[in-house]
Design a protein around this motif. Structure first.
Motif: not given
Length: 443
Positions: A16, A20, A34, A40, A90, A113-114, A125, A127-128
């Motif tokens: 993840v 990014t 994901v 997110g 988290y 933050s993930t 994943l 939520h981000w």
């Protein structure tokens, strides 16, 4: 956590992070790490992602925007937690992004933050959340952008001043008029800059607020899961103590979410206060608009936790005709003034008791080249020493967390944008009257 599960979590987290910060990540593989309904929030309000395709599109845009630019990423883990029988995790990372162009090199600090969930023998994943530093010592990207804007503005002011100095002496009166106009323009520029600054600050506050609200709700869900598991255990004094503590924690989270939502509403008001009008200016039946939104305000008040009985009288001039205005914005004027009147009359009821009969009157009148709108209530009135402050942003007479102090300020700005005027008359204990005058034929 067993070593295989821990290894899978480390691998999913690294994948993840790679998504990014690299522009060569294979986007077709993100479904392995994901969930399909991932949600997110990016560093701006328009970066709200709900779904795998949306997340993929955001990464594609990011790769496209960074193509051809030298970008370096440094990441550092600042916090991690494992939840719910080691099936949820988290992580919070700090990013230092260095962007190098032909002319300079800038640094942009971010926080990412993930939240992961263990599904089908793998971590994915769910939520981000990205947030952007404000006024950070290391944030050279925004600081340099501000310097460039200030230099451009200073150059513009210098050019305008030079033009004025070069004017012929015979045009002294014209130059004086131009200087007065320039002063007004500079003041408007300051107000516009303040509005942009307010909007920027509000956007940045909204990011951590979303984080607080989202994770307080998520934590409440975790507590509910823990409570369900506790029910399976044998009753004991220790179990009762744990259940009581969980209830206290859940109650505290509820308060966090309540006040977070309260802060969110203030941020939304700040954004509304700083934005320009987006509606269409067109001929409008002002009487019909007042009827519709006074009725809407009344029924909204009656459905609120503290309804009151109010006698509303409409005295609308039938010869008013169509008025050129922004109906979307002016409806907010009507709602704000009526809502303030309801709040004031509710306060008077609490002070003088049931003998008081709340009354609200709204009048319109055609004054040939202008139209008059009057909103008058028989509430507690406004003391003279604070009457001039009513239209100032963030000033409020309401107690506690009941008001943001932006309603009348927004109302005044909307009326000014229509080239109108707003006057306030009041006698303490008797009445408050808001008088609006608008031009019928605006140029």
């Amino acid at each position: 956590m067993d070593s295989l599960k821990e290894k899978l979590l480390s691998e999913a987290l690294q994948k993840v992070l790679d998504m990014t910060v690299t522009d060569d990540f294979l986007l077709d593989t993100i479904g392995d790490y994901v969930v399909s309904d991932v949600m997110g929030f990016g560093t701006t309000v328009d970066e709200k992602i709900t779904g795998l395709e949306g997340f993929k599109k955001l990464l594609e845009d990011q790769q496209e925007q960074s193509r051809g630019i030298a970008i370096r990423f440094n990441t550092s883990l600042i916090h991690q937690r494992i939840f719910a029988n080691e099936n949820a995790a988290y992580f919070s990372h700090d990013f230092i992004i260095t962007i190098k162009t032909e002319s300079d090199e800038n640094v942009l600090p971010l926080r990412f933050s993930t939240v992961f969930e263990y599904l089908d023998q793998n971590w994915k994943l769910v939520h981000w959340h990205g947030s952007q530093a404000v006024d950070s010592e290391g944030d050279t990207w925004h600081r340099n952008e501000l310097v460039k804007k200030n230099e451009a503005l200073q150059k513009l002011v210098d050019e305008k001043t030079a033009d004025l100095i070069q004017k012929n002496a015979e045009l002294k009166q014209a130059i004086l008029t131009l200087k007065e106009t320039q002063t007004q323009l500079l003041q408007q520029e300051k107000l516009a800059s303040l509005g942009q600054l307010t909007a920027g600050i509000a956007h940045e506050i909204k990011n951590p607020l979303n984080f607080v609200n989202n994770f307080s709700e998520l934590s409440q869900d975790f507590i509910d899961e823990i409570a369900e598991e506790l029910e399976k255990l044998q009753d004991s004094s220790e179990k009762e103590n744990i259940q009581e503590l969980l209830e206290d924690v859940k109650s505290n989270l509820g308060k966090i979410r309540h006040h977070g939502s309260r802060a969110d509403s203030i941020v939304k008001s700040m954004l509304m206060h700083s934005r320009g009008g987006s509606g269409t200016v067109e001929p409008t039946d002002l009487n019909a608009l007042i009827k519709e939104y006074s009725n809407l305000a009344f029924h909204g008040m009656r459905a609120s936790p503290n309804p009151i009985n109010v006698e509303i009288h409409l005295d609308l001039d039938e010869n008013l005709g169509l008025i050129t205005l922004n109906a979307e914005d002016f409806s907010r004027v009507v709602l704000n003034l009526i809502k303030n009147a309801f709040d004031a009359m509710r306060d008077k009821i609490s002070m003088v008791g049931s003998n008081y009969k709340a009354k609200l009157e709204i009048r319109t009148k055609n004054l040939t080249n202008r139209v008059l709108v009057v909103v008058e209530d028989n509430g507690p009135g406004v003391p003279e020493d604070i009457r001039d402050k009513l239209l100032m942003p963030f000033f409020t007479t309401k107690k506690g967390t009941e008001g943001t102090g932006l309603g009348l300020s927004i109302t005044h700005d909307i009326i000014k944008s229509h080239l109108g005027t707003l006057e306030i008359e009041s006698t303490v204990g008797v009445f408050t009257r808001f008088t609006i005058e608008l031009p019928i034929n605006k140029t």
